[in-house]
Design a protein around this motif. Structure first.
Motif, PDB file in Angstrom:
ATOM      1  N   UNK A 209       0.850  -1.195   0.000  1.00 14.40           N
ATOM      2  CA  UNK A 209       0.000   0.000   0.000  1.00 14.40           C
ATOM      3  C   UNK A 209       0.880   1.238   0.000  1.00 14.40           C
ATOM      4  N   UNK A 210       0.608   2.145  -0.943  1.00 17.08           N
ATOM      5  CA  UNK A 210       1.316   3.416  -1.050  1.00 17.08           C
ATOM      6  C   UNK A 210       0.274   4.528  -0.950  1.00 17.08           C
ATOM      7  N   UNK A 211       0.132   5.091   0.239  1.00 19.00           N
ATOM      8  CA  UNK A 211      -0.880   6.133   0.426  1.00 19.00           C
ATOM      9  C   UNK A 211      -2.271   5.595   0.147  1.00 19.00           C
ATOM     10  N   UNK A 212      -2.950   6.175  -0.846  1.00 22.01           N
ATOM     11  CA  UNK A 212      -4.310   5.734  -1.179  1.00 22.01           C
ATOM     12  C   UNK A 212      -4.332   4.719  -2.331  1.00 22.01           C
ATOM     13  N   UNK A 213      -3.171   4.153  -2.629  1.00 18.67           N
ATOM     14  CA  UNK A 213      -3.077   3.170  -3.711  1.00 18.67           C
ATOM     15  C   UNK A 213      -2.720   1.794  -3.144  1.00 18.67           C
ATOM     16  N   UNK A 214      -3.455   0.789  -3.569  1.00 22.64           N
ATOM     17  CA  UNK A 214      -3.184  -0.596  -3.184  1.00 22.64           C
ATOM     18  C   UNK A 214      -2.685  -1.343  -4.413  1.00 22.64           C
ATOM     19  N   UNK A 215      -1.482  -1.883  -4.314  1.00 24.54           N
ATOM     20  CA  UNK A 215      -0.819  -2.563  -5.436  1.00 24.54           C
ATOM     21  C   UNK A 215      -0.910  -4.068  -5.215  1.00 24.54           C
ATOM     22  N   UNK A 216      -1.325  -4.802  -6.246  1.00 20.74           N
ATOM     23  CA  UNK A 216      -1.464  -6.258  -6.167  1.00 20.74           C
ATOM     24  C   UNK A 216      -0.794  -6.871  -7.391  1.00 20.74           C
ATOM     25  N   UNK A 217       0.189  -7.759  -7.190  1.00 20.66           N
ATOM     26  CA  UNK A 217       0.840  -8.400  -8.337  1.00 20.66           C
ATOM     27  C   UNK A 217       1.226  -9.844  -8.022  1.00 20.66           C
ATOM     28  N   UNK A 218       1.686 -10.532  -9.057  1.00 19.68           N
ATOM     29  CA  UNK A 218       2.089 -11.929  -8.877  1.00 19.68           C
ATOM     30  C   UNK A 218       3.605 -12.101  -8.782  1.00 19.68           C
ATOM     31  N   UNK A 219       4.327 -11.043  -8.389  1.00 16.52           N
ATOM     32  CA  UNK A 219       5.780 -11.185  -8.287  1.00 16.52           C
ATOM     33  C   UNK A 219       6.430  -9.967  -7.652  1.00 16.52           C
ATOM     34  N   UNK A 220       7.752  -9.911  -7.757  1.00 20.04           N
ATOM     35  CA  UNK A 220       8.457  -8.800  -7.117  1.00 20.04           C
ATOM     36  C   UNK A 220       8.293  -7.480  -7.857  1.00 20.04           C
ATOM     37  N   UNK A 221       7.486  -7.473  -8.939  1.00 19.24           N
ATOM     38  CA  UNK A 221       7.175  -6.190  -9.573  1.00 19.24           C
ATOM     39  C   UNK A 221       6.281  -5.335  -8.687  1.00 19.24           C
ATOM     40  N   UNK A 222       5.708  -5.923  -7.618  1.00 19.87           N
ATOM     41  CA  UNK A 222       5.017  -5.099  -6.620  1.00 19.87           C
ATOM     42  C   UNK A 222       5.955  -3.997  -6.147  1.00 19.87           C
ATOM     43  N   UNK A 223       7.199  -4.376  -5.853  1.00 21.37           N
ATOM     44  CA  UNK A 223       8.186  -3.408  -5.365  1.00 21.37           C
ATOM     45  C   UNK A 223       8.542  -2.395  -6.453  1.00 21.37           C
ATOM     46  N   UNK A 224       8.642  -2.864  -7.696  1.00 21.40           N
ATOM     47  CA  UNK A 224       8.950  -1.966  -8.815  1.00 21.40           C
ATOM     48  C   UNK A 224       7.868  -0.901  -8.961  1.00 21.40           C
ATOM     49  N   UNK A 225       6.610  -1.309  -8.868  1.00 19.18           N
ATOM     50  CA  UNK A 225       5.490  -0.372  -8.995  1.00 19.18           C
ATOM     51  C   UNK A 225       5.472   0.584  -7.807  1.00 19.18           C
ATOM     52  N   UNK A 226       5.646   0.045  -6.615  1.00 21.15           N
ATOM     53  CA  UNK A 226       5.658   0.868  -5.400  1.00 21.15           C
ATOM     54  C   UNK A 226       6.733   1.951  -5.493  1.00 21.15           C
ATOM     55  N   UNK A 227       7.942   1.530  -5.857  1.00 21.17           N
ATOM     56  CA  UNK A 227       9.058   2.488  -5.926  1.00 21.17           C
ATOM     57  C   UNK A 227       8.853   3.496  -7.054  1.00 21.17           C
TER      58      UNK A 227
END
Length: 237
Positions: free
Chosen positions: A79-97
């Motif tokens: 979760x980044x502020x008002x955004x919830x990120x959902x993925x099937x791999x470590x691209x969660x971190x890529x999107x968050x960053x």
């Protein structure tokens, strides 16, 4: 596109692999996110979901049996502020960053492609929900090989700026079982959703293939104030 029963979609596919469902409850008050993992190998099946701050991560159920953690241990939800990120791999971190540096969801994913697990070349599927001041939108993405050819990555983005109450979109890694596993094709499937988080969690879990299902995460976010409820189901416990 005709809205389909998520229960039937899952029951008719013994191996959708990993799947993301994003949508809005029929009463229009909650944003819905669900993510499940399945496994055919002992390594894939030896996992559980655990809460990690506002998100979740996978970890080995039996650490002594973990073989290769590279593609099976990651944070599916952050979760980044008002955004919830959902993925099937470590691209969660890529999107968050990336989004933390003011990049868009799509821009953040441009540095990534499908998983390096030939001959399957498993697609990377990702989603983001944006809930703010009573407004809600979501997007889904899939990065996949070009019909099994790893020399090319095909990138698809689907944005839902005006979600419809009672509708959700479902994207998963595989069209079904096979060797190699056939990658998901087409746009995300339009499926139903329920107002009650426990009923929806039970519906999803009971509809997944008994032999292959591993873990399920479901979150309902109140669109008015951003508060949320979470359910986690693990086959290993």
């Amino acid at each position: 596109m005709e809205k389909r029963s998520i229960a039937e979609q899952l029951k008719n596919n013994a191996y959708p692999g990993r799947g993301i469902i994003l949508g809005e409850t029929p009463d229009g008050t909650k944003a819905v996110a669900a993510y499940f993992i399945m496994g055919r190998s002992a390594n894939s099946r030896n996992r559980i979901f655990v809460e990690d701050g506002d998100g979740i991560r996978t970890e080995a159920f039996d650490p002594a049996k973990m073989e290769d953690p590279s593609l099976v241990i990651y944070a599916p939800v952050r979760v980044l502020g008002n955004k919830t990120i959902v993925t099937n791999g470590d691209q969660t971190d890529t999107i968050f960053e990336g989004m933390d540096k003011q990049l868009t969801f799509e821009q953040s994913l441009r540095t990534r492609d499908f998983e390096p697990d030939g001959p399957n070349y498993t697609p990377r599927i990702s989603g983001v929900l944006h809930v703010e001041s009573g407004a809600f939108s979501y997007a889904l993405s899939i990065l996949k090989s070009n019909n099994g050819d790893p020399s090319a990555c095909n990138r698809f983005m689907f944005a839902y700026s005006t979600p419809i109450a009672g509708e959700a979109h479902f994207i998963h890694t595989y069209m079904g079982d096979g060797n190699p596993l056939p990658s998901f094709e087409g746009e995300p499937e339009l499926v139903d959703v329920l107002d009650d988080i426990d009923a929806y969690t039970d519906l999803l879990w009971s509809s997944l293939n008994e032999d292959n299902k591993v873990s399920l995460f479901v979150r309902y976010i109140d669109i008015a104030d951003g508060t949320y409820e979470t359910r986690i189901v693990n086959k290993n416990h």
